[in-house]
Design a protein around this motif. Structure first.
Motif, short mmCIF file in Angstrom:
data_model
loop_
_atom_site.label_atom_id
_atom_site.label_comp_id
_atom_site.label_asym_id
_atom_site.label_seq_id
_atom_site.Cartn_x
_atom_site.Cartn_y
_atom_site.Cartn_z
N ASP A 154 0.39 -0.44 -4.78
CA ASP A 154 0.66 0.79 -4.02
C ASP A 154 -0.60 1.42 -3.44
OD1 ASP A 154 3.53 0.96 -4.78
OD2 ASP A 154 2.68 1.14 -6.79
N ALA A 155 -1.75 1.09 -4.02
CA ALA A 155 -3.00 1.69 -3.55
C ALA A 155 -4.14 0.68 -3.67
CB ALA A 155 -3.33 2.95 -4.33
N PHE A 156 -5.07 0.75 -2.74
CA PHE A 156 -6.30 -0.05 -2.79
C PHE A 156 -7.47 0.91 -2.91
CE2 PHE A 156 -9.92 -1.93 -0.35
CZ PHE A 156 -10.26 -2.90 -1.28
N VAL A 157 -8.30 0.69 -3.92
CA VAL A 157 -9.43 1.57 -4.19
C VAL A 157 -10.72 0.74 -4.20
CG1 VAL A 157 -10.53 3.06 -5.91
CG2 VAL A 157 -8.07 3.21 -5.53
N SER A 192 0.75 10.81 3.55
CA SER A 192 2.20 10.60 3.67
C SER A 192 2.50 9.11 3.86
CB SER A 192 2.75 11.39 4.87
OG SER A 192 2.08 11.02 6.06
N ASP A 193 1.45 8.28 3.76
CA ASP A 193 1.63 6.83 3.92
C ASP A 193 2.24 6.22 2.66
OD1 ASP A 193 0.56 6.52 6.53
OD2 ASP A 193 -1.47 6.66 5.73
N GLU A 194 2.95 5.13 2.86
CA GLU A 194 3.57 4.43 1.73
C GLU A 194 2.50 3.77 0.86
OE1 GLU A 194 6.72 0.78 0.87
OE2 GLU A 194 6.59 1.66 2.88
N LYS A 195 1.47 3.19 1.50
CA LYS A 195 0.36 2.56 0.80
C LYS A 195 -0.90 3.39 0.99
CE LYS A 195 2.65 -1.43 -0.01
NZ LYS A 195 2.93 -2.01 -1.33
N LEU A 196 -1.73 3.45 -0.04
CA LEU A 196 -2.97 4.22 0.03
C LEU A 196 -4.17 3.29 0.11
CD1 LEU A 196 -2.30 6.87 -2.78
CD2 LEU A 196 -1.96 7.16 -0.32
N VAL A 197 -5.15 3.66 0.92
CA VAL A 197 -6.44 2.97 0.97
C VAL A 197 -7.51 4.03 0.77
CG1 VAL A 197 -8.05 1.62 2.36
CG2 VAL A 197 -5.61 1.13 2.48
N ILE A 198 -8.28 3.89 -0.31
CA ILE A 198 -9.17 4.96 -0.75
C ILE A 198 -10.56 4.41 -1.06
CG2 ILE A 198 -9.56 6.65 -2.61
CD1 ILE A 198 -6.45 6.48 -3.07
N THR A 199 -11.60 5.15 -0.66
CA THR A 199 -12.95 4.85 -1.16
C THR A 199 -13.37 6.01 -2.06
OG1 THR A 199 -14.11 5.85 0.74
CG2 THR A 199 -13.59 3.50 0.87
N VAL A 200 -14.14 5.67 -3.09
CA VAL A 200 -14.47 6.63 -4.16
C VAL A 200 -15.96 6.92 -4.19
CG1 VAL A 200 -14.52 6.93 -6.67
CG2 VAL A 200 -12.54 5.86 -5.58
N ARG A 201 -16.33 8.20 -4.18
CA ARG A 201 -17.73 8.57 -4.37
C ARG A 201 -18.07 8.39 -5.85
NH1 ARG A 201 -20.97 13.69 -1.90
NH2 ARG A 201 -20.42 12.51 -0.03
#
Length: 310
Positions: free
Chosen positions: A84-87, A138-147
């Motif tokens: 569901d999410a890419f981090v 509001s996206d179905e899939k999340l793409v996130i970068t982390v500090r």
């Protein structure tokens, strides 16, 4: 929610930046890791020991040896069918791969998050860190970068995750690795993991002077070495020494700012340091506004004297 975390590594050892990303991902739900590389089984075994990790996916292929974004991003996009999410850490590699993944999934990337406020709600810095925005996807899939400096590092030992082999499209054929020039820091710690950092600015005049003034102090303290953008642009030190908005974001226990005026772009990269020590002959330099300890002095006299007395 299943979250896929990109493991940063050099095909033999995992990098510390991964651990903070695992902590952030753990706030979203089940954590899976992706180790993409060549002859990287040792990295997968190391990653499987991280506390809180449920599964490690390993893609062992020569196409992934140098983490080329053009090759790794399609692999991640394929795996996102089951996540569901890419981090990824907000490092050079992570910031290269994540936008491509977001484009392939047709979603908006959420960059440089500082906290997880809900399943799809996060905080992130804007205006060079002078304001914090709360954003909701509001996206179905999340793409996130982390500090990395905003999250505690996950425990590197204690886990026993399953390792599963996966395959991807392989070489996309649109880019190729030519060479890399890695700055040798000797026994000095990496900037992003150093507890003490000694940084120099343009006032150091040239690379030889930088070496003569900054390096002995760093070696005495067992510190990492950083620099302002002005010092990097002037050619005193390589690009990977740069601390700031367009460089590395650090938050060590102690940060020495030597001959650094304190431009807002530099402050954005180090103002979360626990103790900031500034040495500058200009008493009106902006760096003194954030410094815990400030010394108005000629760095060419003060720093060698400090080094000698340590």
């Amino acid at each position: 929610m299943k979250t896929l975390v990109l493991v940063e590594h050099d095909n033999s050892e995992m990098k510390d930046a991964t651990l903070a990303a695992v902590t952030a991902a753990g706030k979203l739900g089940e954590v899976h890791l992706l180790v993409a590389g060549s002859n990287c089984r040792a990295v997968a075994e190391q990653a499987a020991k991280i506390a809180g990790v449920g599964k490690v996916h390993i893609a062992d292929d020569s196409a992934y040896e140098n983490s080329l974004a053009e090759n790794v991003a399609p692999l991640v996009a394929d795996l996102m069918g089951h996540h569901d999410a890419f981090v990824s850490p907000a490092t050079t590699t992570g910031k290269n791969i994540a936008p491509r993944v977001a484009a392939m999934l047709d979603v908006m990337q959420i960059s440089d998050i500082l906290s997880v406020e809900g399943e799809k709600t996060f905080t992130r810095p804007i205006y060079a860190g002078n304001a914090i925005a709360t954003v909701e996807s509001s996206d179905e899939k999340l793409v996130i970068t982390v500090r990395g400096t905003a999250f505690d590092k996950a425990e590197a030992e204690g886990g026993s995750a399953e390792i599963e082999e996966v395959s991807g499209p392989g070489d996309a054929g649109i880019s190729s690795f030519v060479s890399s020039e890695i700055a040798e820091g000797g026994d000095r710690p990496e900037l992003t993991s150093a507890s003490i950092i000694v940084s120099g600015g343009r006032a150091l005049k040239d690379g030889e002077t930088f070496e003569e003034i900054i390096m002995p102090l760093a070696d005495k303290l067992g510190a990492g070495v950083g620099a302002s953008r002005a010092a990097v642009d002037a050619g005193y030190v390589p690009n990977d020494y740069q601390v700031g908005q367009t460089g590395k974001i650090v938050a060590p226990d102690v940060y020495f700012a030597i001959g650094i005026s304190g431009a807002i772009q530099h402050l954005a990269g180090m103002k979360d340091s626990k103790t900031i020590i500034a040495i500058n002959k200009d008493e009106d330099a902006p760096i003194f506004q954030v410094a815990d300890i400030g010394l108005v002095a000629d760095l060419f006299k003060a720093v060698p004297e400090l080094t000698e007395k340590l």
